[in-house]
Design an enzyme around this catalytic site. Structure first.
Site, PDB file in Angstrom:
ATOM      1  N   ILE A 116       8.198   7.602  16.700  1.00 24.73           N
ATOM      2  CA  ILE A 116       7.809   8.229  15.426  1.00 24.73           C
ATOM      3  C   ILE A 116       6.534   9.050  15.579  1.00 24.73           C
ATOM      4  O   ILE A 116       6.515  10.236  15.251  1.00 24.73           O
ATOM      5  CB  ILE A 116       7.603   7.158  14.318  1.00 24.73           C
ATOM      6  CG1 ILE A 116       8.866   6.297  14.154  1.00 24.73           C
ATOM      7  CG2 ILE A 116       7.181   7.824  13.008  1.00 24.73           C
ATOM      8  CD1 ILE A 116      10.052   6.974  13.512  1.00 24.73           C
ATOM      9  N   CYS A 136      -5.176  12.422  12.620  1.00 28.38           N
ATOM     10  CA  CYS A 136      -5.840  11.113  12.638  1.00 28.38           C
ATOM     11  C   CYS A 136      -5.581  10.496  14.019  1.00 28.38           C
ATOM     12  O   CYS A 136      -4.986  11.120  14.881  1.00 28.38           O
ATOM     13  CB  CYS A 136      -5.264  10.220  11.549  1.00 28.38           C
ATOM     14  SG  CYS A 136      -3.570   9.775  11.880  1.00 28.38           S
ATOM     15  N   LYS A 193       0.864  -1.205   0.000  1.00 31.65           N
ATOM     16  CA  LYS A 193       0.000   0.000   0.000  1.00 31.65           C
ATOM     17  C   LYS A 193       0.889   1.240   0.000  1.00 31.65           C
ATOM     18  O   LYS A 193       0.677   2.174  -0.789  1.00 31.65           O
ATOM     19  CB  LYS A 193      -0.879  -0.014   1.240  1.00 31.65           C
ATOM     20  CG  LYS A 193      -1.503   1.337   1.604  1.00 31.65           C
ATOM     21  CD  LYS A 193      -2.369   1.286   2.835  1.00 31.65           C
ATOM     22  CE  LYS A 193      -1.681   1.520   4.134  1.00 31.65           C
ATOM     23  NZ  LYS A 193      -1.328   2.909   4.447  1.00 31.65           N
ATOM     24  N   ASN A 194       1.916   1.238   0.844  1.00 30.63           N
ATOM     25  CA  ASN A 194       2.725   2.451   1.038  1.00 30.63           C
ATOM     26  C   ASN A 194       3.760   2.693  -0.049  1.00 30.63           C
ATOM     27  O   ASN A 194       4.376   3.755  -0.071  1.00 30.63           O
ATOM     28  CB  ASN A 194       3.374   2.438   2.423  1.00 30.63           C
ATOM     29  CG  ASN A 194       2.329   2.648   3.513  1.00 30.63           C
ATOM     30  OD1 ASN A 194       1.162   2.946   3.221  1.00 30.63           O
ATOM     31  ND2 ASN A 194       2.732   2.475   4.750  1.00 30.63           N
ATOM     32  N   ARG A 196      -8.508  -0.534   5.160  1.00 33.26           N
ATOM     33  CA  ARG A 196      -7.691   0.495   4.490  1.00 33.26           C
ATOM     34  C   ARG A 196      -6.386  -0.105   3.984  1.00 33.26           C
ATOM     35  O   ARG A 196      -5.817   0.378   3.024  1.00 33.26           O
ATOM     36  CB  ARG A 196      -7.351   1.630   5.468  1.00 33.26           C
ATOM     37  CG  ARG A 196      -8.533   2.453   5.899  1.00 33.26           C
ATOM     38  CD  ARG A 196      -8.100   3.632   6.711  1.00 33.26           C
ATOM     39  NE  ARG A 196      -6.982   4.320   6.060  1.00 33.26           N
ATOM     40  CZ  ARG A 196      -6.334   5.341   6.614  1.00 33.26           C
ATOM     41  NH1 ARG A 196      -6.667   5.776   7.802  1.00 33.26           N
ATOM     42  NH2 ARG A 196      -5.347   5.926   5.982  1.00 33.26           N
ATOM     43  N   ARG A 237      -0.223  14.689  12.289  1.00 34.45           N
ATOM     44  CA  ARG A 237       0.212  14.529  10.884  1.00 34.45           C
ATOM     45  C   ARG A 237       0.459  15.877  10.194  1.00 34.45           C
ATOM     46  O   ARG A 237      -0.175  16.213   9.195  1.00 34.45           O
ATOM     47  CB  ARG A 237      -0.803  13.711  10.091  1.00 34.45           C
ATOM     48  CG  ARG A 237      -1.271  12.440  10.728  1.00 34.45           C
ATOM     49  CD  ARG A 237      -0.183  11.423  11.035  1.00 34.45           C
ATOM     50  NE  ARG A 237       0.415  10.788   9.890  1.00 34.45           N
ATOM     51  CZ  ARG A 237      -0.068   9.686   9.317  1.00 34.45           C
ATOM     52  NH1 ARG A 237      -1.163   9.142   9.780  1.00 34.45           N
ATOM     53  NH2 ARG A 237       0.529   9.158   8.275  1.00 34.45           N
ATOM     54  N   ASP A 268       4.924   0.896  12.136  1.00 36.49           N
ATOM     55  CA  ASP A 268       3.699   0.240  11.644  1.00 36.49           C
ATOM     56  C   ASP A 268       3.577  -1.194  12.131  1.00 36.49           C
ATOM     57  O   ASP A 268       2.559  -1.843  11.904  1.00 36.49           O
ATOM     58  CB  ASP A 268       3.657   0.255  10.107  1.00 36.49           C
ATOM     59  CG  ASP A 268       3.450   1.659   9.588  1.00 36.49           C
ATOM     60  OD1 ASP A 268       3.619   1.869   8.375  1.00 36.49           O
ATOM     61  OD2 ASP A 268       3.164   2.558  10.400  1.00 36.49           O
ATOM     62  N   SER A 272      11.359  12.263   7.155  1.00 36.03           N
ATOM     63  CA  SER A 272       9.927  12.130   6.876  1.00 36.03           C
ATOM     64  C   SER A 272       9.727  11.350   5.583  1.00 36.03           C
ATOM     65  O   SER A 272      10.212  11.770   4.519  1.00 36.03           O
ATOM     66  CB  SER A 272       9.288  13.514   6.725  1.00 36.03           C
ATOM     67  OG  SER A 272       8.060  13.426   5.996  1.00 36.03           O
ATOM     68  N   VAL A 273       9.000  10.251   5.660  1.00 37.03           N
ATOM     69  CA  VAL A 273       8.736   9.420   4.471  1.00 37.03           C
ATOM     70  C   VAL A 273       7.970  10.237   3.433  1.00 37.03           C
ATOM     71  O   VAL A 273       8.405  10.392   2.285  1.00 37.03           O
ATOM     72  CB  VAL A 273       7.941   8.157   4.860  1.00 37.03           C
ATOM     73  CG1 VAL A 273       7.452   7.394   3.646  1.00 37.03           C
ATOM     74  CG2 VAL A 273       8.775   7.256   5.764  1.00 37.03           C
TER      75      VAL A 273
HETATM   76  C1  EPZ Z   1       4.333   7.131   6.249  1.00 35.28           C
HETATM   77  O1  EPZ Z   1       3.555   8.155   6.826  1.00 35.28           O
HETATM   78  C2  EPZ Z   1       3.435   5.906   6.204  1.00 35.28           C
HETATM   79  N1  EPZ Z   1       2.268   6.181   5.358  1.00 35.28           N
HETATM   80  C3  EPZ Z   1       2.978   5.546   7.617  1.00 35.28           C
HETATM   81  O2  EPZ Z   1       2.210   4.352   7.522  1.00 35.28           O
HETATM   82  C4  EPZ Z   1       4.224   5.267   8.462  1.00 35.28           C
HETATM   83  O3  EPZ Z   1       3.817   4.984   9.787  1.00 35.28           O
HETATM   84  C5  EPZ Z   1       5.137   6.493   8.441  1.00 35.28           C
HETATM   85  O4  EPZ Z   1       5.479   6.823   7.075  1.00 35.28           O
HETATM   86  C6  EPZ Z   1       6.435   6.265   9.198  1.00 35.28           C
HETATM   87  O5  EPZ Z   1       7.110   5.164   8.658  1.00 35.28           O
HETATM   88  C7  EPZ Z   1       2.399   6.047   4.024  1.00 35.28           C
HETATM   89  O6  EPZ Z   1       3.457   5.732   3.512  1.00 35.28           O
HETATM   90  C8  EPZ Z   1       1.159   6.317   3.210  1.00 35.28           C
HETATM   91  P1  EPZ Z   1       6.411  10.616   8.181  1.00 35.28           P
HETATM   92  P2  EPZ Z   1       4.093   9.688   6.788  1.00 35.28           P
HETATM   93  O7  EPZ Z   1       6.287  11.830   7.351  1.00 35.28           O
HETATM   94  O8  EPZ Z   1       4.786   9.943   5.503  1.00 35.28           O
HETATM   95  C9  EPZ Z   1       6.239  13.951  11.563  1.00 35.28           C
HETATM   96  C10 EPZ Z   1       0.329   2.980   7.796  1.00 35.28           C
HETATM   97  O9  EPZ Z   1      -0.086   2.430   8.818  1.00 35.28           O
HETATM   98  N2  EPZ Z   1       6.136  14.911  10.436  1.00 35.28           N
HETATM   99  O10 EPZ Z   1       7.648   9.780   8.058  1.00 35.28           O
HETATM  100  O11 EPZ Z   1       2.987  10.582   7.189  1.00 35.28           O
HETATM  101  C11 EPZ Z   1       5.011  13.052  11.647  1.00 35.28           C
HETATM  102  O12 EPZ Z   1       3.987  13.685  12.374  1.00 35.28           O
HETATM  103  C12 EPZ Z   1       0.812   4.411   7.859  1.00 35.28           C
HETATM  104  O13 EPZ Z   1       0.439   2.427   6.668  1.00 35.28           O
HETATM  105  C13 EPZ Z   1       6.242  16.272  10.718  1.00 35.28           C
HETATM  106  O14 EPZ Z   1       6.394  16.687  11.877  1.00 35.28           O
HETATM  107  O15 EPZ Z   1       5.164   9.652   7.966  1.00 35.28           O
HETATM  108  C14 EPZ Z   1       5.556  11.849  12.364  1.00 35.28           C
HETATM  109  O16 EPZ Z   1       5.593  12.107  13.755  1.00 35.28           O
HETATM  110  C15 EPZ Z   1       0.562   5.046   9.225  1.00 35.28           C
HETATM  111  N3  EPZ Z   1       6.133  17.156   9.693  1.00 35.28           N
HETATM  112  C16 EPZ Z   1       6.973  11.737  11.829  1.00 35.28           C
HETATM  113  O17 EPZ Z   1       7.306  13.038  11.314  1.00 35.28           O
HETATM  114  C17 EPZ Z   1       5.959  16.745   8.378  1.00 35.28           C
HETATM  115  O18 EPZ Z   1       5.898  17.612   7.477  1.00 35.28           O
HETATM  116  C18 EPZ Z   1       7.144  10.731  10.701  1.00 35.28           C
HETATM  117  O19 EPZ Z   1       6.186  11.046   9.701  1.00 35.28           O
HETATM  118  C19 EPZ Z   1       5.873  15.364   8.116  1.00 35.28           C
HETATM  119  C20 EPZ Z   1       5.967  14.460   9.161  1.00 35.28           C
END
Ligand code: EPZ
Length: 417
Positions: free
Chosen positions: A327, A116, A22-23, A397, A121, A305, A163-164
């Site tokens: 995270i 969420c 999915k991701n 989802r 987020r 995850d 950040s992913v």
């Molecule tokens: C991706 O979310 C995944 N979703 C998440 O999977 C996964 O948990 C996460 O990466 C971490 O591995 C998808 O790929 C669709 P991040 P993402 O940006 O990109 C903070 C699932 O269950 N942050 O790496 O949103 C954020 O709040 C989902 O499949 C900022 O502060 O994750 C978090 O605390 C859940 N500012 C941390 O960084 C930003 O601009 C990591 O977020 C962006 C993120």
């Protein structure tokens, strides 16, 4: 409202085929917006988040068809650059269309993803990095209104935090920017590597020049391609835990074991026997489960995850364990439900202390987010009796055919309305 009935306790035995990721599919689907041609995608999982992303692409003017197990995305007539709230609010990954729309049209209006169950987020890292490519933006009534009057221009960008999503958005945006972009402190999840392979197959010029540094030379346009999406490593990790917690014997197929070596190492440490083959892993659960201290971390660390899933397993350890969630700020929503099944988990901020030697009792339960809902199924599989899990739309989802896959290996599980 649908719910799941799970009758435990069962030992899982047999083979499970892992679906596409999915991701990895979500950023790749967003990246198809860079093209004006047809893109064929294979191995995209049939889950609700993918449906939502396809609806979002259609709302932007993409033609989306599916033939056998292939998705055909045709963007020859795609010209809208407005992503509405009612689509982005249900799936935060909708923000991933911001980068490609800016790359293609130099302007876009995309709904803020909103919070969420697991956290607020924010997208500040995405926006700060995009502004380094020449994007001006303002936030107005829940939308990001962004434009780059002179088009996107390559630049050096350092992510202050890994950040992913921000890494994915910027890789996609920089692919059509004028000149060269250097991104440092990137996330290096396998799904991002799959996105880079997809973009390079389309004719982009993207190179990893060190562990977390990527160099992107902008191109003018991209070509028509077919791409097969990688396997879902979180689905694979979930079923590995399912074998460990039910003291079962599962062969997890259609995977690349090296990509989940951290999860394999942890499960071996906890006592499971694991045999690694070319595209599959056999796991034999052990009666005695050791305890451990785990911290979630960006790849190649232990994935957030899988945090809820491993927590359920640690309830069965012989001694207490600790999980530190580094995270997301609020990713212990499953704890209350597990405690209702007899777990003794204490949380304090981002730390959870998990008491061992727990026998889960069946109960009526409430799913709260995608990964929490699957952790309730894992606990229910070991509880003697019938558990009911409500709000399983969270589960749908991100897990393709989960009841079918579990039933095939001996689980007594059924979906009821
Ligand atoms: C991706 O979310 C995944 N979703 C998440 O999977 C996964 O948990 C996460 O990466 C971490 O591995 C998808 O790929 C669709 P991040 P993402 O940006 O990109 C903070 C699932 O269950 N942050 O790496 O949103 C954020 O709040 C989902 O499949 C900022 O502060 O994750 C978090 O605390 C859940 N500012 C941390 O960084 C930003 O601009 C990591 O977020 C962006 C993120």
């Amino acid at each position: 409202m649908q719910k799941l009935e799970v009758f435990g306790a069962t030992k899982l035995k047999g083979q499970i085929k892992i679906s596409g990721s999915k991701n990895a599919s979500l950023p790749i689907l967003a990246a198809t917006l860079l093209s004006k041609k047809k893109i064929n995608l294979k191995n995209v999982p049939k889950v609700r988040d993918i449906e939502t992303m396809l609806t979002l692409l259609r709302s932007l003017g993409s033609k989306v068809n599916s033939k056998k197990n292939q998705l055909i995305i045709n963007n020859s007539k795609q010209k809208k650059n407005f992503a509405s709230y009612n689509l982005v609010k249900t799936m935060r990954a909708g923000i991933l269309v911001l980068g490609p729309l800016l790359a293609k049209y130099s302007s876009a209006k995309v709904s803020l993803p909103g919070g969420c169950a697991i956290g607020t987020r924010p997208i500040d890292i995405h926006l700060k990095a995009l502004s380094k490519l020449g994007v001006k933006y303002k936030i107005n009534q829940g939308y990001v209104i962004a434009n780059a009057p002179k088009g996107l221009k390559g630049n050096k960008i350092h992510f202050k935090k890994i950040s992913v999503g921000a890494t994915e958005n910027l890789i996609i945006a920089a692919s059509l920017a004028k000149g060269t972009t250097l991104l440092t402190n990137c996330a290096i999840e396998p799904e991002i590597k799959d996105l880079v392979d997809f973009l390079n197959n389309m004719g982009c010029k993207i190179r990893w020049i060190s562990k977390r540094t990527i160099k992107i030379i902008g191109v003018k346009e991209v070509k028509e391609i077919t791409h097969s999406v990688m396997f879902d490593r979180i689905e694979a990790g979930t079923y590995l835990v399912a074998a460990a917690i039910t003291q079962g014997n599962l062969i997890i197929q259609n995977i690349i074991p090296d990509i989940i070596k951290t999860e394999i190492k942890i499960l071996k440490k906890l006592g499971s026997k694991i045999i690694i083959k070319k595209n599959e892993v056999q796991i034999i659960g052990n009666k005695k489960i050791k305890n451990i201290k785990i911290k979630t971390a960006p790849y190649p660390g232990f994935p957030t995850d899988l945090q809820a899933q491993i927590m359920v397993l640690l309830c069965k350890s012989t001694k207490n364990s600790i999980i530190q969630e580094d995270i997301f700020e609020n990713r212990f929503m499953h704890v209350a439900e597990l405690n209702r099944m007899g777990a003794k988990i204490l949380t304090n901020g981002n730390k959870a202390i998990i008491k061992g030697n727990i026998n889960f009792a069946p109960a009526e339960l409430m799913a709260t987010d995608l990964r929490a809902s699957v952790s309730l199924i894992l606990a229910a599989l070991t509880a003697n009796g019938k558990s009911i899990i409500n709000r399983i739309y969270h589960l749908d989802r991100g897990y393709e055919n989960i009841e079918k896959k579990l039933k095939k290996v001996g689980a007594k599980i059924k979906r009821v309305s």
